[in-house]
Design an enzyme around this catalytic site. Structure first.
Site, PDB file in Angstrom:
ATOM      1  N   SER A   1       7.469   0.571  17.933  1.00  0.00           N
ATOM      2  CA  SER A   1       6.299   1.167  19.235  1.00  0.00           C
ATOM      3  C   SER A   1       7.046   0.315  20.339  1.00  0.00           C
ATOM      4  O   SER A   1       7.200  -0.471  20.465  1.00  0.00           O
ATOM      5  CB  SER A   1       5.299   0.873  18.489  1.00  0.00           C
ATOM      6  OG  SER A   1       4.673   1.417  17.433  1.00  0.00           O
TER       7      SER A   1
HETATM    8  N1  SAH Z   1       4.661  -0.511  13.399  1.00  0.00           N
HETATM    9  C1  SAH Z   1       5.892  -0.481  13.839  1.00  0.00           C
HETATM   10  C2  SAH Z   1       6.350   1.352  14.147  1.00  0.00           C
HETATM   11  C3  SAH Z   1       6.694   1.396  12.951  1.00  0.00           C
HETATM   12  S1  SAH Z   1       7.708   3.922  13.304  1.00  0.00           S
HETATM   13  C4  SAH Z   1       5.859  -1.118  14.735  1.00  0.00           C
HETATM   14  O1  SAH Z   1       5.477  -1.967  15.132  1.00  0.00           O
HETATM   15  O2  SAH Z   1       7.414  -0.804  15.821  1.00  0.00           O
HETATM   16  C5  SAH Z   1       6.410   4.041  11.731  1.00  0.00           C
HETATM   17  C6  SAH Z   1       6.423   3.840  10.599  1.00  0.00           C
HETATM   18  O3  SAH Z   1       5.845   4.554   9.457  1.00  0.00           O
HETATM   19  C7  SAH Z   1       8.409   4.371  10.115  1.00  0.00           C
HETATM   20  O4  SAH Z   1       8.520   3.067   9.639  1.00  0.00           O
HETATM   21  C8  SAH Z   1       8.469   5.312   9.078  1.00  0.00           C
HETATM   22  O5  SAH Z   1       8.532   5.119   7.746  1.00  0.00           O
HETATM   23  C9  SAH Z   1       6.861   5.370   8.453  1.00  0.00           C
HETATM   24  N2  SAH Z   1       5.867   5.929   7.305  1.00  0.00           N
HETATM   25  C10 SAH Z   1       6.247   7.324   7.988  1.00  0.00           C
HETATM   26  N3  SAH Z   1       5.433   7.989   7.390  1.00  0.00           N
HETATM   27  C11 SAH Z   1       4.705   7.050   6.389  1.00  0.00           C
HETATM   28  C12 SAH Z   1       3.719   6.974   5.184  1.00  0.00           C
HETATM   29  N4  SAH Z   1       3.816   8.542   4.598  1.00  0.00           N
HETATM   30  N5  SAH Z   1       3.496   5.881   4.591  1.00  0.00           N
HETATM   31  C13 SAH Z   1       3.595   4.949   4.773  1.00  0.00           C
HETATM   32  N6  SAH Z   1       5.001   4.442   6.448  1.00  0.00           N
HETATM   33  C14 SAH Z   1       5.264   6.687   7.136  1.00  0.00           C
END
Ligand code: SAH
Length: 219
Positions: free
Chosen positions: A69
């Site tokens: 993010s």
């Molecule tokens: N929190 C992260 C951002 C990750 S992007 C950071 O600090 O940078 C969002 C993430 O959500 C991805 O890795 C994706 O695989 C996950 N995601 C999407 N749908 C999901 C679900 N239903 N349950 C768990 N994770 C999910």
């Protein structure tokens, strides 16, 4: 957490101070959040080939079609969660590489974070271990259903966008608990803050944001 100054070398404190200045210009005011952003080594969370860009205020690819993010958004969502007061138990949905979870670990007692892509669970755990962070538990599960066995939560932060708010997440909020969640179709989502009160759920629409979609099932 171990000294998060360890192993920096290639990135100066000045680079991070510049990033924090941008985050403040964007309107984030919470000093605890800003202090953590100033110290957190974001380059640990991205591929070595991208580490020179780790302190730019942008999302970056982390593989598996996912992103780390944008720092401003991580700070903003953390600030929104904290505005309700001290937080003990927090759930993050969408661990990715673990950056947001690491930031939260310095601000609340216990973080539970769930990720649907198994490879990312391992990667996030490695990053957190590298930093000596012990109050984050990462699980490989579909976060659409929250994390029933650890509920209720004082705060829930969702890092991927569903088209509608999953009811299970609202139900897993403690009284007074806060849910920060992007909602809407890809590319144009509203960031919502939902608070559980004695009278029901209060909802505020805050910023426009852009997140990867919240998908069902595990990968
Ligand atoms: N929190 C992260 C951002 C990750 S992007 C950071 O600090 O940078 C969002 C993430 O959500 C991805 O890795 C994706 O695989 C996950 N995601 C999407 N749908 C999901 C679900 N239903 N349950 C768990 N994770 C999910």
């Amino acid at each position: 957490m171990k000294s998060i100054h360890q192993g920096i070398g290639m990135t100066s404190q000045r680079t991070r101070d510049r990033l924090v200045k941008r985050i403040m210009e964007g309107g984030v005011e919470n000093h605890r959040v800003l202090d953590v952003m100033r110290l957190m080594p974001r380059h640990i969370f991205v591929d070595e080939a991208l580490s020179s860009r780790a302190y730019e205020d942008t999302a970056l690819p982390i593989g598996y079609g996912q992103t780390i993010s944008q720092p401003y958004v991580v700070a903003r969502m953390s600030e929104l969660l904290l505005q309700g007061g001290e937080l003990k138990r927090v759930l993050e949905v969408g661990t990715g590489c673990g950056y947001q979870a690491a930031v939260l670990s310095q601000l609340v007692d216990q973080v539970y974070s769930v990720e649907r892509i198994k490879a990312l669970v391992g990667i996030a755990q490695r990053h957190l271990r590298e930093l000596g962070i012990r109050n984050v538990r990462v699980s490989h599960t579909d976060g659409v259903w929250g994390l029933e066995e650890r509920a209720p939560f004082d705060g829930i932060l969702v890092a991927a966008a569903p088209e509608v708010v999953p009811e299970s997440l609202k139900e897993q909020l403690a009284m007074g608990g806060r849910l920060v969640i992007p909602v809407g179709p890809p590319g144009r989502q509203d960031l919502l803050l939902i608070t559980r009160t004695e009278e029901g759920f209060q909802q505020q629409v805050l910023d426009y944001v852009s997140f990867v979609p919240l998908l069902g099932g595990v990968g």
